[in-house]
Design a protein around this motif. Structure first.
Motif, PDB file in Angstrom:
ATOM      1  N   ALA A 129       0.843  -1.192   0.000  1.00 51.93           N
ATOM      2  CA  ALA A 129       0.000   0.000   0.000  1.00 51.93           C
ATOM      3  C   ALA A 129       0.877   1.240   0.000  1.00 51.93           C
ATOM      4  N   TYR A 130       0.384   2.267  -0.673  1.00 53.98           N
ATOM      5  CA  TYR A 130       1.016   3.593  -0.658  1.00 53.98           C
ATOM      6  C   TYR A 130       2.520   3.553  -0.958  1.00 53.98           C
ATOM      7  N   GLY A 131       2.836   2.800  -2.020  1.00 55.17           N
ATOM      8  CA  GLY A 131       4.208   2.829  -2.526  1.00 55.17           C
ATOM      9  C   GLY A 131       5.170   1.864  -1.857  1.00 55.17           C
ATOM     10  N   GLY A 162       5.918 -10.794  -6.820  1.00 52.64           N
ATOM     11  CA  GLY A 162       5.474  -9.926  -7.904  1.00 52.64           C
ATOM     12  C   GLY A 162       4.344  -9.077  -7.350  1.00 52.64           C
ATOM     13  N   TYR A 163       3.658  -8.363  -8.213  1.00 56.49           N
ATOM     14  CA  TYR A 163       2.523  -7.543  -7.770  1.00 56.49           C
ATOM     15  C   TYR A 163       1.404  -8.466  -7.256  1.00 56.49           C
ATOM     16  N   ARG A 164       1.153  -8.414  -5.972  1.00 54.16           N
ATOM     17  CA  ARG A 164       0.148  -9.256  -5.301  1.00 54.16           C
ATOM     18  C   ARG A 164       0.343 -10.744  -5.642  1.00 54.16           C
ATOM     19  N   LYS A 193       5.989   9.682  -1.352  1.00 52.89           N
ATOM     20  CA  LYS A 193       5.737  10.096  -2.744  1.00 52.89           C
ATOM     21  C   LYS A 193       4.279   9.918  -3.132  1.00 52.89           C
ATOM     22  N   TYR A 194       3.681   8.859  -2.612  1.00 55.22           N
ATOM     23  CA  TYR A 194       2.289   8.573  -2.959  1.00 55.22           C
ATOM     24  C   TYR A 194       1.445   9.778  -2.549  1.00 55.22           C
ATOM     25  N   GLY A 195       0.984  10.521  -3.580  1.00 50.19           N
ATOM     26  CA  GLY A 195       0.336  11.821  -3.419  1.00 50.19           C
ATOM     27  C   GLY A 195      -0.385  12.077  -2.118  1.00 50.19           C
ATOM     28  N   LYS A 240      -7.358  -6.908  -8.965  1.00 48.94           N
ATOM     29  CA  LYS A 240      -6.013  -6.351  -9.107  1.00 48.94           C
ATOM     30  C   LYS A 240      -6.068  -5.210 -10.121  1.00 48.94           C
ATOM     31  N   ASN A 241      -5.136  -4.302 -10.014  1.00 49.96           N
ATOM     32  CA  ASN A 241      -5.016  -3.283 -11.053  1.00 49.96           C
ATOM     33  C   ASN A 241      -4.393  -3.956 -12.276  1.00 49.96           C
ATOM     34  N   PRO A 242      -5.097  -3.947 -13.417  1.00 49.93           N
ATOM     35  CA  PRO A 242      -4.592  -4.714 -14.559  1.00 49.93           C
ATOM     36  C   PRO A 242      -3.377  -4.072 -15.226  1.00 49.93           C
ATOM     37  N   ILE A 277     -13.848   0.818 -13.138  1.00 50.44           N
ATOM     38  CA  ILE A 277     -15.137   0.357 -12.607  1.00 50.44           C
ATOM     39  C   ILE A 277     -16.086   1.545 -12.414  1.00 50.44           C
ATOM     40  N   GLU A 278     -15.512   2.639 -11.916  1.00 50.34           N
ATOM     41  CA  GLU A 278     -16.328   3.847 -11.719  1.00 50.34           C
ATOM     42  C   GLU A 278     -16.896   4.339 -13.057  1.00 50.34           C
ATOM     43  N   GLN A 279     -16.081   4.278 -14.108  1.00 50.45           N
ATOM     44  CA  GLN A 279     -16.535   4.724 -15.434  1.00 50.45           C
ATOM     45  C   GLN A 279     -17.666   3.858 -15.968  1.00 50.45           C
ATOM     46  N   GLN A 296     -14.688   3.967  -3.043  1.00 54.47           N
ATOM     47  CA  GLN A 296     -13.579   3.263  -3.719  1.00 54.47           C
ATOM     48  C   GLN A 296     -14.191   2.074  -4.458  1.00 54.47           C
ATOM     49  N   ALA A 297     -14.236   2.223  -5.790  1.00 57.33           N
ATOM     50  CA  ALA A 297     -14.977   1.239  -6.592  1.00 57.33           C
ATOM     51  C   ALA A 297     -14.309  -0.131  -6.675  1.00 57.33           C
ATOM     52  N   LEU A 298     -13.084  -0.219  -6.174  1.00 58.40           N
ATOM     53  CA  LEU A 298     -12.368  -1.498  -6.211  1.00 58.40           C
ATOM     54  C   LEU A 298     -12.798  -2.420  -5.061  1.00 58.40           C
ATOM     55  N   THR A 332      -9.402 -11.182 -10.266  1.00 58.67           N
ATOM     56  CA  THR A 332      -9.712 -10.989  -8.849  1.00 58.67           C
ATOM     57  C   THR A 332      -8.415 -11.015  -8.035  1.00 58.67           C
ATOM     58  N   GLU A 333      -8.386 -10.204  -7.002  1.00 60.70           N
ATOM     59  CA  GLU A 333      -7.258 -10.220  -6.075  1.00 60.70           C
ATOM     60  C   GLU A 333      -7.595 -11.148  -4.903  1.00 60.70           C
ATOM     61  N   VAL A 334      -8.863 -11.140  -4.579  1.00 60.10           N
ATOM     62  CA  VAL A 334      -9.366 -11.948  -3.463  1.00 60.10           C
ATOM     63  C   VAL A 334      -9.391 -13.425  -3.868  1.00 60.10           C
TER      64      VAL A 334
HETATM   65  N1  EPU Z   1      -9.864   5.781  -8.436  1.00 59.79           N
HETATM   66  C1  EPU Z   1     -11.001   6.205  -9.068  1.00 59.79           C
HETATM   67  N2  EPU Z   1     -12.194   5.708  -8.641  1.00 59.79           N
HETATM   68  C2  EPU Z   1     -12.292   4.813  -7.629  1.00 59.79           C
HETATM   69  C3  EPU Z   1     -11.116   4.378  -6.996  1.00 59.79           C
HETATM   70  C4  EPU Z   1      -9.905   4.876  -7.417  1.00 59.79           C
HETATM   71  O1  EPU Z   1     -10.962   7.018  -9.988  1.00 59.79           O
HETATM   72  O2  EPU Z   1     -13.407   4.427  -7.305  1.00 59.79           O
HETATM   73  C5  EPU Z   1      -8.570   6.353  -8.835  1.00 59.79           C
HETATM   74  C6  EPU Z   1      -7.992   7.232  -7.716  1.00 59.79           C
HETATM   75  O3  EPU Z   1      -8.472   8.539  -7.789  1.00 59.79           O
HETATM   76  C7  EPU Z   1      -6.508   7.155  -7.966  1.00 59.79           C
HETATM   77  C8  EPU Z   1      -6.317   5.763  -8.552  1.00 59.79           C
HETATM   78  O4  EPU Z   1      -7.607   5.340  -9.001  1.00 59.79           O
HETATM   79  O5  EPU Z   1      -6.100   8.098  -8.904  1.00 59.79           O
HETATM   80  C9  EPU Z   1      -5.746   4.778  -7.550  1.00 59.79           C
HETATM   81  O6  EPU Z   1      -6.607   4.698  -6.427  1.00 59.79           O
HETATM   82  P1  EPU Z   1      -6.081   4.384  -4.936  1.00 59.79           P
HETATM   83  O7  EPU Z   1      -4.956   5.252  -4.605  1.00 59.79           O
HETATM   84  O8  EPU Z   1      -7.262   4.385  -4.048  1.00 59.79           O
HETATM   85  O9  EPU Z   1      -5.461   2.941  -5.054  1.00 59.79           O
HETATM   86  P2  EPU Z   1      -5.892   1.629  -5.845  1.00 59.79           P
HETATM   87  O10 EPU Z   1      -4.960   1.457  -6.997  1.00 59.79           O
HETATM   88  O11 EPU Z   1      -7.331   1.645  -6.145  1.00 59.79           O
HETATM   89  C10 EPU Z   1      -4.211   0.089  -4.568  1.00 59.79           C
HETATM   90  C11 EPU Z   1      -4.230  -1.199  -3.793  1.00 59.79           C
HETATM   91  C12 EPU Z   1      -4.770  -0.971  -2.392  1.00 59.79           C
HETATM   92  C13 EPU Z   1      -3.910   0.049  -1.694  1.00 59.79           C
HETATM   93  C14 EPU Z   1      -3.902   1.345  -2.514  1.00 59.79           C
HETATM   94  C15 EPU Z   1      -2.963   2.364  -1.971  1.00 59.79           C
HETATM   95  C16 EPU Z   1      -4.497  -2.952  -5.450  1.00 59.79           C
HETATM   96  C17 EPU Z   1      -5.424  -3.977  -6.036  1.00 59.79           C
HETATM   97  N3  EPU Z   1      -5.027  -2.185  -4.499  1.00 59.79           N
HETATM   98  O12 EPU Z   1      -5.573   0.491  -4.764  1.00 59.79           O
HETATM   99  O13 EPU Z   1      -4.647  -2.208  -1.692  1.00 59.79           O
HETATM  100  O14 EPU Z   1      -4.394   0.323  -0.389  1.00 59.79           O
HETATM  101  O15 EPU Z   1      -3.451   1.053  -3.878  1.00 59.79           O
HETATM  102  O16 EPU Z   1      -1.649   1.964  -2.189  1.00 59.79           O
HETATM  103  O17 EPU Z   1      -3.340  -2.876  -5.845  1.00 59.79           O
HETATM  104  C18 EPU Z   1      -5.817  -4.223  -1.238  1.00 59.79           C
HETATM  105  O18 EPU Z   1      -4.937  -4.796  -1.903  1.00 59.79           O
HETATM  106  O19 EPU Z   1      -6.760  -4.857  -0.697  1.00 59.79           O
HETATM  107  C19 EPU Z   1      -5.761  -2.786  -1.110  1.00 59.79           C
HETATM  108  C20 EPU Z   1      -6.696  -2.084  -0.469  1.00 59.79           C
END
Ligand code: EPU
Length: 337
Positions: A129-131, A162-164, A193-195, A240-242, A277-279, A296-298, A332-334
């Motif tokens: 998380a967060y970099g 690797g990533y997750r 660094k993570y904004g 997961k983020n693809p 997902i939000e889009q 948080q749409a994830l 899926t990450e889960v």
């Molecule tokens: N975003 C949207 N809409 C949403 C959600 C996110 O536009 O509904 C945008 C945000 O504005 C941002 C970008 O997507 O520009 C990334 O969002 P965020 O920083 O919330 O992180 P994430 O990529 O969605 C990942 C991890 C999280 C971790 C955060 C912070 C994965 C699958 N998830 O989420 O990990 O907390 O970064 O580092 O990599 C987890 O693995 O269970 C988890 C919560």
């Protein structure tokens, strides 16, 4: 060890799914784990090791034996001028380790504050998380090979992080993690660094950086973006983020100029799945007892008595719309069980 029958797993998974395990047992040591794995009566049963249950979706009852890892303990096993090495039992809670480091100003895992789950689950999906990712601090993993009962140490490299992902995820069921050793910094260097972290530190009015300040900032960010599992069942990011190639990304960027992506180390692009997902208009939507979190749409949510199947169906509908709109596969990450 008490072996129980037909046990509800509701309290043992953060989604709060009321699936049952045919058999359930908790083990508190390596010897107990060996004992249960070699017991003639249960030898042929499928087995599943459960940690904090924070990255799992039970879609049906488990027709086998659930083994709850309760190997405890947390101690500094070595230190030098700049570093300390901490060994933790796999059954300990991850955030407890973070708090121990915060209290002692040991740097390295503060960006991973408040990640739910156990220590033993951390290496399996290389939590991050967060970099920061676990692989950045992990020295060794101690794990038991299920087939032979032998204990094995895995170096950071041998974990194939690797990533997750890791060897423990790729070779599912082959090893049971019993402990981890991580290395922390006595003279912490902070990664803000993570904004959102810098913004949060500013908002908090922090003038002097410390492990505690960064940890507090991360905790605030998480609490504002992610639902508390004790209030609404969830397992953090469901997908997961693809990752896609630069060429694929360029094409998508032409069609969707606001698409959010990050560079990966190997020249690819990682898309923000939450944005995709939000889009597709899923954010905040609810179907029966299952829904998509409003902030948080994830993150998928159990609004009460959702079955695992209901959550799974929602996730499939989301995958389909992201495929239809962007041509991108969401994995899926889960863990789906
Ligand atoms: N975003 C949207 N809409 C949403 C959600 C996110 O536009 O509904 C945008 C945000 O504005 C941002 C970008 O997507 O520009 C990334 O969002 P965020 O920083 O919330 O992180 P994430 O990529 O969605 C990942 C991890 C999280 C971790 C955060 C912070 C994965 C699958 N998830 O989420 O990990 O907390 O970064 O580092 O990599 C987890 O693995 O269970 C988890 C919560």
């Amino acid at each position: 060890m008490e072996i129980r029958r037909n046990v509800s797993l509701k309290a043992f998974n953060t989604f709060g799914i009321d699936a049952k395990a045919n058999y359930f047992v908790a083990f508190g040591s390596i010897d107990e784990l060996r004992e249960i794995l070699t017991d003639e009566e249960y030898k042929t049963l499928p087995k599943f090791v459960l940690g904090g249950g924070s990255n799992i979706l039970f879609c049906k009852d488990y027709e086998g034996m659930v083994l709850k890892n309760e190997i405890m303990g947390m101690e500094v096993i070595a230190e030098d001028e700049n570093h300390v090495y901490i060994k933790s039992g796999a059954g300990e809670e991850w955030h407890k380790l973070v708090l121990f480091c915060v209290d002692n100003n040991y740097g390295g895992i503060e960006n991973m504050s408040l990640i739910p789950g156990s220590i033993g689950a951390g290496p399996i999906q290389n939590i991050g998380a967060y970099g920061t990712e676990l692989k950045d601090v992990l020295v060794e993993v101690e794990a038991l090979e299920t087939e032979t009962g032998k204990l094995r140490m895995f170096s950071n490299e041998e974990c194939k992080f690797g990533y997750r992902s890791s060897i423990f995820k790729m070779e599912k069921g082959k090893y049971i993690i019993t402990a981890t050793i991580i290395r922390l910094n006595k003279r912490p260097e902070f990664n803000t660094k993570y904004g959102a972290i810098e913004e949060e530190l500013k908002r908090m009015g922090v003038s002097e950086m410390s492990v505690k300040a960064v940890s507090d900032a991360v905790i605030h960010i998480r609490q504002s973006k992610l639902p508390d599992p004790s209030e609404s069942g969830n397992a953090g990011s469901f997908f997961k983020n693809p990752e896609i190639t630069k060429e694929q990304f360029d094409k998508l960027k032409e069609l969707f100029p606001h698409i959010i992506a990050f560079d990966t180390n190997d020249g690819n692009k990682k898309l923000a799945a939450g944005w995709l997902i939000e889009q597709c208009d899923w954010k905040g939507k609810r179907i029966g007892n299952a829904g998509v979190y409003k902030n948080q749409a994830l993150v998928l949510i159990n609004y009460g008595n959702a079955s695992g199947e209901e959550i799974l169906n929602l996730s499939k509908a989301i995958q389909q719309s992201v495929m239809d709109k962007f041509g991108v596969v969401l994995e899926t990450e889960v863990n789906i069980v």
